[in-house]
Motif scaffolding. Structure first.
Motif: not given
Length: 164
Positions: A111-139
């Motif tokens: 549902t759209k609500q399920a997506q919206d409920d995940n938004l805070a986690m996603l924003i936090d995840w996006i913000g860690q992009y340059t700090e992470r060192n995994d397969t999803f990272s900027y590096a």
């Protein structure tokens, strides 16, 4: 035959660009989010070999395609078959803004609500992009881009695409 890999941070516009290429160039479209995870809560990654089988089935049944996702470990499976790569390297602020404005993605959320409920986690995840060192990272994305020897493009700002 176009065989394009698109990668970058969450919210960078990978899906939007892939959908545009699907519509304008008739490319088969694969969103790696649809095959990277087990259907569990909380989500858990599938073993790489399971995702690899699904990716190889996709490319063997399509002559021209676009594959998008943030998973360099999965993109490496098909990098040799690609004709170009596109690194969506937008500023984190733009990715967060895009994530907030994202329409409902029914292939990812019930549902759209399920997506919206995940938004805070996603924003936090996006913000860690340059700090992470995994397969999803900027590096990981930068290394994947730098090591590619074919045609490649880096996009650093939102690109308007005709979506209708």
């Amino acid at each position: 035959m176009a065989k394009i890999l698109i990668f970058g941070n969450s919210g960078s516009g990978k899906s939007t660009l892939a959908q545009h290429l699907y519509k304008t160039q008739g490319l088969a479209h694969l969103d790696l989010d649809t095959l990277a995870w087990k259907p569990t809560s909380p989500p858990e990654r599938k073993p790489i070999n399971e995702s690899e089988e699904e990716i190889k089935a996709f490319i063997s049944s399509n002559d021209k395609w676009v594959i998008e996702g943030c998973y360099t470990d999965l993109l490496k499976i098909v990098v040799q078959q690609s004709t170009e790569i596109i690194f969506m390297n937008l500023p984190i602020e733009s990715c967060i803004s895009n994530a907030k404005a994202r329409p409902w993605e029914p292939h990812k959320y019930k549902t759209k609500q399920a997506q919206d409920d995940n938004l805070a986690m996603l924003i936090d995840w996006i913000g860690q992009y340059t700090e992470r060192n995994d397969t999803f990272s900027y590096a990981a994305h930068k290394q994947f881009y730098d090591s590619y020897h074919g045609y490649k493009k880096m996009i650093t700002q939102n690109v308007p695409t005709e979506t209708s």
